[in-house]
Design a protein around this motif. Structure first.
Motif, PDB file in Angstrom:
ATOM      1  N   VAL A  32      -1.325  12.812   0.097  1.00 61.67           N
ATOM      2  CA  VAL A  32      -0.484  13.961   0.433  1.00 61.67           C
ATOM      3  C   VAL A  32       0.923  13.662  -0.075  1.00 61.67           C
ATOM      4  O   VAL A  32       1.524  12.644   0.303  1.00 61.67           O
ATOM      5  N   ARG A  33       1.432  14.542  -0.927  1.00 56.67           N
ATOM      6  CA  ARG A  33       2.755  14.362  -1.523  1.00 56.67           C
ATOM      7  C   ARG A  33       3.813  14.943  -0.587  1.00 56.67           C
ATOM      8  O   ARG A  33       3.703  16.095  -0.158  1.00 56.67           O
ATOM      9  N   ILE A  34       4.839  14.157  -0.288  1.00 54.72           N
ATOM     10  CA  ILE A  34       5.953  14.643   0.533  1.00 54.72           C
ATOM     11  C   ILE A  34       7.271  14.225  -0.107  1.00 54.72           C
ATOM     12  O   ILE A  34       7.296  13.339  -0.968  1.00 54.72           O
ATOM     13  N   LEU A  35       8.325  14.860   0.300  1.00 53.51           N
ATOM     14  CA  LEU A  35       9.667  14.588  -0.208  1.00 53.51           C
ATOM     15  C   LEU A  35       9.723  14.660  -1.730  1.00 53.51           C
ATOM     16  O   LEU A  35      10.322  13.808  -2.393  1.00 53.51           O
ATOM     17  N   LEU A  38       8.619  11.545  -3.705  1.00 51.19           N
ATOM     18  CA  LEU A  38       9.255  10.260  -3.398  1.00 51.19           C
ATOM     19  C   LEU A  38       8.317   9.404  -2.556  1.00 51.19           C
ATOM     20  O   LEU A  38       8.218   8.187  -2.731  1.00 51.19           O
ATOM     21  N   VAL A  39       7.591  10.050  -1.651  1.00 56.67           N
ATOM     22  CA  VAL A  39       6.662   9.368  -0.754  1.00 56.67           C
ATOM     23  C   VAL A  39       5.320  10.098  -0.793  1.00 56.67           C
ATOM     24  O   VAL A  39       5.270  11.332  -0.859  1.00 56.67           O
ATOM     25  N   TYR A  40       4.262   9.330  -0.747  1.00 52.90           N
ATOM     26  CA  TYR A  40       2.912   9.861  -0.642  1.00 52.90           C
ATOM     27  C   TYR A  40       2.259   9.232   0.583  1.00 52.90           C
ATOM     28  O   TYR A  40       2.469   8.052   0.860  1.00 52.90           O
ATOM     29  N   GLY A 112     -11.086  -7.632   9.946  1.00 51.40           N
ATOM     30  CA  GLY A 112     -10.750  -6.216   9.900  1.00 51.40           C
ATOM     31  C   GLY A 112      -9.724  -5.894   8.829  1.00 51.40           C
ATOM     32  O   GLY A 112      -8.867  -6.712   8.507  1.00 51.40           O
ATOM     33  N   HIS A 113      -9.845  -4.706   8.291  1.00 49.96           N
ATOM     34  CA  HIS A 113      -8.928  -4.265   7.251  1.00 49.96           C
ATOM     35  C   HIS A 113      -7.764  -3.512   7.883  1.00 49.96           C
ATOM     36  O   HIS A 113      -7.953  -2.688   8.770  1.00 49.96           O
ATOM     37  N   VAL A 114      -6.559  -3.785   7.399  1.00 49.41           N
ATOM     38  CA  VAL A 114      -5.354  -3.146   7.899  1.00 49.41           C
ATOM     39  C   VAL A 114      -5.264  -1.742   7.304  1.00 49.41           C
ATOM     40  O   VAL A 114      -5.519  -1.542   6.115  1.00 49.41           O
ATOM     41  N   VAL A 115      -4.897  -0.772   8.124  1.00 53.42           N
ATOM     42  CA  VAL A 115      -4.717   0.600   7.672  1.00 53.42           C
ATOM     43  C   VAL A 115      -3.302   0.741   7.110  1.00 53.42           C
ATOM     44  O   VAL A 115      -2.324   0.511   7.806  1.00 53.42           O
ATOM     45  N   ASP A 116      -3.227   1.084   5.831  1.00 53.93           N
ATOM     46  CA  ASP A 116      -1.954   1.351   5.163  1.00 53.93           C
ATOM     47  C   ASP A 116      -1.944   2.811   4.756  1.00 53.93           C
ATOM     48  O   ASP A 116      -2.994   3.396   4.470  1.00 53.93           O
ATOM     49  N   MET A 117      -0.735   3.419   4.691  1.00 51.60           N
ATOM     50  CA  MET A 117      -0.701   4.839   4.357  1.00 51.60           C
ATOM     51  C   MET A 117       0.573   5.306   3.661  1.00 51.60           C
ATOM     52  O   MET A 117       0.642   6.443   3.241  1.00 51.60           O
ATOM     53  N   ILE A 118       1.566   4.479   3.498  1.00 51.93           N
ATOM     54  CA  ILE A 118       2.824   4.922   2.897  1.00 51.93           C
ATOM     55  C   ILE A 118       2.930   4.343   1.493  1.00 51.93           C
ATOM     56  O   ILE A 118       2.893   3.124   1.308  1.00 51.93           O
ATOM     57  N   SER A 119       3.054   5.226   0.512  1.00 50.87           N
ATOM     58  CA  SER A 119       3.197   4.809  -0.881  1.00 50.87           C
ATOM     59  C   SER A 119       4.442   5.483  -1.442  1.00 50.87           C
ATOM     60  O   SER A 119       4.610   6.689  -1.286  1.00 50.87           O
ATOM     61  N   VAL A 120       5.307   4.707  -2.076  1.00 49.65           N
ATOM     62  CA  VAL A 120       6.539   5.284  -2.627  1.00 49.65           C
ATOM     63  C   VAL A 120       6.446   5.420  -4.139  1.00 49.65           C
ATOM     64  O   VAL A 120       5.899   4.547  -4.814  1.00 49.65           O
ATOM     65  N   PHE A 121       6.958   6.536  -4.630  1.00 54.06           N
ATOM     66  CA  PHE A 121       7.058   6.867  -6.054  1.00 54.06           C
ATOM     67  C   PHE A 121       5.729   7.147  -6.743  1.00 54.06           C
ATOM     68  O   PHE A 121       5.716   7.569  -7.889  1.00 54.06           O
ATOM     69  N   GLY A 122       4.623   6.897  -6.119  1.00 52.10           N
ATOM     70  CA  GLY A 122       3.318   7.177  -6.704  1.00 52.10           C
ATOM     71  C   GLY A 122       2.268   7.172  -5.612  1.00 52.10           C
ATOM     72  O   GLY A 122       2.424   6.493  -4.598  1.00 52.10           O
ATOM     73  N   PRO A 123       1.169   7.909  -5.775  1.00 53.13           N
ATOM     74  CA  PRO A 123       0.190   8.069  -4.704  1.00 53.13           C
ATOM     75  C   PRO A 123      -0.680   6.845  -4.430  1.00 53.13           C
ATOM     76  O   PRO A 123      -1.264   6.741  -3.358  1.00 53.13           O
TER      77      PRO A 123
END
Length: 171
Positions: A32-35, A38-40, A112-123
């Motif tokens: 999901v593209r936001i800002l 700048l942030v996905y 267990g795998h860590v849940v990540d969700m914030i990506s900057v400048f690219g998805p």
């Protein structure tokens, strides 16, 4: 100690809320593209550390985290500085947030795998690692601790000056 505990609890709570919202509201492979890009928000499950380093050694991360948590617990007894309490509280909260994933998320305990969700400048983390709130808290806490150390602020609330540094080196 209260500031450390409150900071850590806020960090863990915010991290867990965002992970819950992400796992329920995002779909892997559909960022999901936001800002304006700048942030996905990109749901990713990471078995390694930043940039997926150490993916084959997932069981090591909970052990390191437990050592860090124990060290912060030991340090907290001597803590008399609010800035240090915030720094260590952020590190503790970030460590506990990701430890929860390592212990309670698939594929199993200590793996267990860590849940990540914030990506900057690219998805998909093309320019920087995909991260979560716990990672942010850890990073900010460590940077704050380094700055406190570099400016001579001690965990007991005192402040190192050039004269006290000279006294310690000649003693």
């Amino acid at each position: 100690m209260a500031v450390l505990a409150i900071t850590a609890m806020l960090a863990v709570t915010l991290d867990q809320i965002t992970k819950e919202l992400s796992t329920n509201g995002l779909t892997e492979g559909e960022p999901v593209r936001i800002l304006g890009g700048l942030v996905y928000l990109s749901l990713l499950r990471n078995s390694g550390a930043a940039f997926s380093l150490g993916s084959g050694y997932t069981w090591v991360f909970p052990l390191v985290t437990l050592a860090v948590v124990c060290w912060i617990g030991w340090m907290s007894a001597r803590l008399r500085s609010v800035p240090w309490a915030v720094a260590l509280g952020l590190v503790l909260g970030g460590a506990l947030g990701n430890l929860g994933d390592r212990l309670f998320r698939a594929p199993g305990v200590f793996q267990g795998h860590v849940v990540d969700m914030i990506s900057v400048f690219g998805p998909y983390g093309e320019y920087f690692a995909v991260f979560n709130i716990a990672d942010s808290c850890l990073s900010v806490g460590v940077v704050l601790a380094v700055l406190l150390e570099l400016t001579g602020r001690q965990r007991d609330g005192s402040r190192l000056t050039k004269s006290t540094t000279k006294e310690k080196t000649t003693a």
